[in-house]
Design a protein around this motif. Structure first.
Motif, PDB file in Angstrom:
ATOM      1  N   VAL A 244       0.853  -1.186   0.000  1.00 28.38           N
ATOM      2  CA  VAL A 244       0.000   0.000   0.000  1.00 28.38           C
ATOM      3  C   VAL A 244       0.891   1.239   0.000  1.00 28.38           C
ATOM      4  O   VAL A 244       1.795   1.351   0.824  1.00 28.38           O
ATOM      5  CB  VAL A 244      -0.903   0.023   1.244  1.00 28.38           C
ATOM      6  CG1 VAL A 244      -1.815   1.223   1.235  1.00 28.38           C
ATOM      7  CG2 VAL A 244      -1.698  -1.256   1.333  1.00 28.38           C
ATOM      8  N   PRO A 245       0.680   2.181  -0.931  1.00 19.60           N
ATOM      9  CA  PRO A 245       1.528   3.371  -0.955  1.00 19.60           C
ATOM     10  C   PRO A 245       1.240   4.291   0.239  1.00 19.60           C
ATOM     11  O   PRO A 245       0.168   4.222   0.840  1.00 19.60           O
ATOM     12  CB  PRO A 245       1.145   4.049  -2.267  1.00 19.60           C
ATOM     13  CG  PRO A 245      -0.218   3.554  -2.577  1.00 19.60           C
ATOM     14  CD  PRO A 245      -0.312   2.184  -2.009  1.00 19.60           C
ATOM     15  N   VAL A 246       2.215   5.157   0.541  1.00 17.60           N
ATOM     16  CA  VAL A 246       2.074   6.077   1.668  1.00 17.60           C
ATOM     17  C   VAL A 246       0.866   6.985   1.493  1.00 17.60           C
ATOM     18  O   VAL A 246       0.156   7.297   2.446  1.00 17.60           O
ATOM     19  CB  VAL A 246       3.353   6.936   1.813  1.00 17.60           C
ATOM     20  CG1 VAL A 246       3.206   7.933   2.952  1.00 17.60           C
ATOM     21  CG2 VAL A 246       4.555   6.041   2.051  1.00 17.60           C
ATOM     22  N   ARG A 247       0.599   7.392   0.259  1.00 18.15           N
ATOM     23  CA  ARG A 247      -0.517   8.303   0.010  1.00 18.15           C
ATOM     24  C   ARG A 247      -1.871   7.666   0.334  1.00 18.15           C
ATOM     25  O   ARG A 247      -2.879   8.355   0.426  1.00 18.15           O
ATOM     26  CB  ARG A 247      -0.506   8.804  -1.443  1.00 18.15           C
ATOM     27  CG  ARG A 247      -0.475   7.715  -2.493  1.00 18.15           C
ATOM     28  CD  ARG A 247      -0.898   8.240  -3.827  1.00 18.15           C
ATOM     29  NE  ARG A 247      -2.308   8.591  -3.838  1.00 18.15           N
ATOM     30  CZ  ARG A 247      -2.973   8.979  -4.901  1.00 18.15           C
ATOM     31  NH1 ARG A 247      -2.343   9.134  -6.044  1.00 18.15           N
ATOM     32  NH2 ARG A 247      -4.251   9.242  -4.858  1.00 18.15           N
ATOM     33  N   VAL A 248      -1.891   6.338   0.484  1.00 17.16           N
ATOM     34  CA  VAL A 248      -3.110   5.667   0.972  1.00 17.16           C
ATOM     35  C   VAL A 248      -2.983   5.354   2.462  1.00 17.16           C
ATOM     36  O   VAL A 248      -3.930   5.503   3.224  1.00 17.16           O
ATOM     37  CB  VAL A 248      -3.381   4.370   0.167  1.00 17.16           C
ATOM     38  CG1 VAL A 248      -4.524   3.580   0.793  1.00 17.16           C
ATOM     39  CG2 VAL A 248      -3.699   4.712  -1.283  1.00 17.16           C
ATOM     40  N   GLY A 249      -1.772   4.953   2.872  1.00 18.52           N
ATOM     41  CA  GLY A 249      -1.549   4.554   4.258  1.00 18.52           C
ATOM     42  C   GLY A 249      -1.849   5.666   5.249  1.00 18.52           C
ATOM     43  O   GLY A 249      -2.497   5.442   6.275  1.00 18.52           O
ATOM     44  N   VAL A 250      -1.407   6.871   4.948  1.00 13.27           N
ATOM     45  CA  VAL A 250      -1.599   7.987   5.879  1.00 13.27           C
ATOM     46  C   VAL A 250      -3.083   8.350   6.055  1.00 13.27           C
ATOM     47  O   VAL A 250      -3.586   8.352   7.183  1.00 13.27           O
ATOM     48  CB  VAL A 250      -0.759   9.213   5.450  1.00 13.27           C
ATOM     49  CG1 VAL A 250      -1.110  10.420   6.303  1.00 13.27           C
ATOM     50  CG2 VAL A 250       0.732   8.895   5.559  1.00 13.27           C
ATOM     51  N   PRO A 251      -3.805   8.638   4.945  1.00  6.59           N
ATOM     52  CA  PRO A 251      -5.231   8.951   5.164  1.00  6.59           C
ATOM     53  C   PRO A 251      -6.013   7.780   5.758  1.00  6.59           C
ATOM     54  O   PRO A 251      -6.934   7.995   6.554  1.00  6.59           O
ATOM     55  CB  PRO A 251      -5.756   9.316   3.767  1.00  6.59           C
ATOM     56  CG  PRO A 251      -4.753   8.838   2.814  1.00  6.59           C
ATOM     57  CD  PRO A 251      -3.445   8.813   3.529  1.00  6.59           C
TER      58      PRO A 251
ATOM     59  N   ASP B 266      -5.004  12.303  -8.816  1.00  8.76           N
ATOM     60  CA  ASP B 266      -3.637  12.451  -8.312  1.00  8.76           C
ATOM     61  C   ASP B 266      -3.648  13.239  -7.009  1.00  8.76           C
ATOM     62  O   ASP B 266      -4.589  13.965  -6.706  1.00  8.76           O
ATOM     63  CB  ASP B 266      -2.696  13.035  -9.383  1.00  8.76           C
ATOM     64  CG  ASP B 266      -2.797  14.517  -9.487  1.00  8.76           C
ATOM     65  OD1 ASP B 266      -2.044  15.197  -8.788  1.00  8.76           O
ATOM     66  OD2 ASP B 266      -3.640  14.989 -10.261  1.00  8.76           O
ATOM     67  N   LEU B 267      -2.583  13.036  -6.228  1.00 10.37           N
ATOM     68  CA  LEU B 267      -2.584  13.510  -4.841  1.00 10.37           C
ATOM     69  C   LEU B 267      -2.734  15.017  -4.739  1.00 10.37           C
ATOM     70  O   LEU B 267      -3.514  15.515  -3.917  1.00 10.37           O
ATOM     71  CB  LEU B 267      -1.301  13.045  -4.134  1.00 10.37           C
ATOM     72  CG  LEU B 267      -1.244  13.343  -2.640  1.00 10.37           C
ATOM     73  CD1 LEU B 267      -2.395  12.674  -1.927  1.00 10.37           C
ATOM     74  CD2 LEU B 267       0.081  12.895  -2.049  1.00 10.37           C
ATOM     75  N   LEU B 268      -2.030  15.753  -5.595  1.00  8.34           N
ATOM     76  CA  LEU B 268      -2.094  17.216  -5.517  1.00  8.34           C
ATOM     77  C   LEU B 268      -3.523  17.705  -5.761  1.00  8.34           C
ATOM     78  O   LEU B 268      -4.042  18.558  -5.044  1.00  8.34           O
ATOM     79  CB  LEU B 268      -1.123  17.845  -6.526  1.00  8.34           C
ATOM     80  CG  LEU B 268      -1.106  19.377  -6.519  1.00  8.34           C
ATOM     81  CD1 LEU B 268      -0.687  19.905  -5.162  1.00  8.34           C
ATOM     82  CD2 LEU B 268      -0.191  19.920  -7.604  1.00  8.34           C
ATOM     83  N   THR B 269      -4.181  17.114  -6.780  1.00 12.90           N
ATOM     84  CA  THR B 269      -5.565  17.499  -7.079  1.00 12.90           C
ATOM     85  C   THR B 269      -6.467  17.199  -5.883  1.00 12.90           C
ATOM     86  O   THR B 269      -7.297  18.018  -5.482  1.00 12.90           O
ATOM     87  CB  THR B 269      -6.085  16.718  -8.310  1.00 12.90           C
ATOM     88  OG1 THR B 269      -5.105  16.786  -9.332  1.00 12.90           O
ATOM     89  CG2 THR B 269      -7.389  17.289  -8.800  1.00 12.90           C
ATOM     90  N   ALA B 270      -6.276  16.007  -5.292  1.00 14.96           N
ATOM     91  CA  ALA B 270      -7.109  15.610  -4.160  1.00 14.96           C
ATOM     92  C   ALA B 270      -6.925  16.563  -2.987  1.00 14.96           C
ATOM     93  O   ALA B 270      -7.889  16.996  -2.359  1.00 14.96           O
ATOM     94  CB  ALA B 270      -6.763  14.177  -3.751  1.00 14.96           C
TER      95      ALA B 270
END
Lengths: 283, 97
Positions: free
Chosen positions: A117-124, B4-8
């Motif tokens: 799982v990437p960090v951008r999913v893990g954190v939220p 993408d993360l920035l957009t979110a």
């Protein structure tokens, strides 16, 4: 077609904002609520269409989906229609509890069995589970206090502060652990248990008279948890509506506390909520 | 997961600001209905729960999805109905007073 659905969901999100805006004034409040409800209906149907088109859902999945929809709708409708006028705040708290619980379940089910799982999913996901679980037990307890199932008096036992701090630290620690290692089941279980316990210890020392403010605060919490679930699942409408409720709920909590001549920090630190004798016993 | 993360994050921050601005001078009698209304809006978590049900494929997944969908549906349906009842009561009492 999928793009069209995204525009429909965007329109629904816009209607949530307009509906909330209309609810600021007595004359338009009811229209605002109906607008918001209509938008919610459209969003649910649109999501149903997306699911049907992509056809990744199993037959059991459909059965689970409809069984869940039916169970939740009937329970919600029955409770909302049968509740006495005076018991409405605790019912709102109950609905808030299940909302927070649902938000936490989304992240839990996204993490279970997942690999890399990437960090951008893990954190939220970690934030979502922490806030959602705290809201779940916190709101249930708040409802219980208002309903008289639990004593409305501030419940403070010796060492309560210490227990509270320890549980908060455990929750925070396992939250950071899970954010770093989202596929670690032990971290996940610890976070869920810790956050559920913290919801209880956070609300216990707060007096019944302050409950409306606390429910409003937990309501803002759920909004934030839902926005985090939006990050986990990559769903814009959850991010928009969640952030909207998170921020407006926080402002509303401030207004409610001001109307009672209380500060939010004062209420949350708690232990002297309803009566003077509680305050002196505490000191 | 096409976002993408920035957009979110941008959407998240702007929505927070909208949320701050959308509450103005609310009369105290409307505080509870407004809280209840906001409570119904986060019932949108139901949309996410439906997505979870669509990707579930084992027993644990189905159980989690069932509770998520049921909780979300209860939040939505109960929330809007109870808010409407509150506002109805509010209008009625205003007529009398």
């Amino acid at each position: 077609m999928d793009t069209a659905i995204q525009y429909v969901l965007l329109a629904a999100a816009a209607c949530f904002v307009l509906g909330l805006r209309l609810m600021n004034h007595p004359a338009t409040a009811r229209r605002g609520n109906l607008l918001s409800a209509g938008a919610m209906g459209v969003a649910v149907v649109a999501t149903g269409v997306v699911i049907a088109r992509h056809a990744t859902i199993t037959v059991t999945g459909w059965a689970v989906l409809f069984a869940g929809l039916a169970t939740g709708s009937v329970a919600g409708l029955y409770a909302a229609r049968s509740v006495r006028m005076t018991a409405m705040p605790q019912l709102v708290s109950l609905f808030n509890a299940v909302g927070g619980g649902a938000a936490a379940l989304l992240a839990v089910s996204d993490l279970i069995g997942a690999h890399a799982v990437p960090v951008r999913v893990g954190v939220p996901a970690s934030i979502d589970i922490a806030i959602g679980a705290v809201t779940f037990t916190g709101s249930l307890l708040a409802a219980g206090k208002l309903q008289g199932l639990v004593s409305g008096a501030p419940i403070v036992f010796p060492g309560a502060r210490l227990v509270n701090v320890v549980i908060a630290a455990l929750t925070l620690g396992s939250g950071v652990w899970l954010a770093a290692r989202p596929d670690n089941t032990v971290a996940l279980v610890l976070l869920v248990v810790g956050a559920l316990a913290f919801g209880v210890t956070m609300v216990l020392p707060i007096g019944g008279a302050d409950m409306p403010v606390v429910i409003s605060l937990l309501n803002a919490f759920t909004g934030t948890a839902v926005a985090m679930a939006g990050f986990v699942l990559g769903q814009t409408i959850l991010i928009i509506a969640g952030a909207l409720v998170g921020a407006s709920g926080a402002i509303l909590t401030k207004l409610m506390a001001d109307a009672m001549n209380r500060s939010i920090a004062n209420i949350i630190i708690g232990g002297f909520g309803t009566a003077d004798d509680a305050a002196s016993a505490e000191g | 997961m096409s976002l993408d993360l920035l957009t979110a994050v941008t959407i998240f921050v702007l929505s927070l600001l909208v949320g701050v601005e959308v509450i103005s001078k609310v009369p105290a009698t409307l505080h509870t209905p407004l809280m209840s209304g906001a409570n119904s809006i986060h019932g949108v978590v139901l949309v996410g729960a439906m997505a979870i049900a669509a990707t579930a494929h084992d027993t644990l997944g189905y159980v989690l999805a069932f509770f998520a969908v049921a909780f979300g549906a209860m939040n939505v349906v109960g929330g809007y109905v109870v808010t409407d009842r509150m506002l109805h009561m509010f209008r009625g009492s205003r007529k009398q007073g």
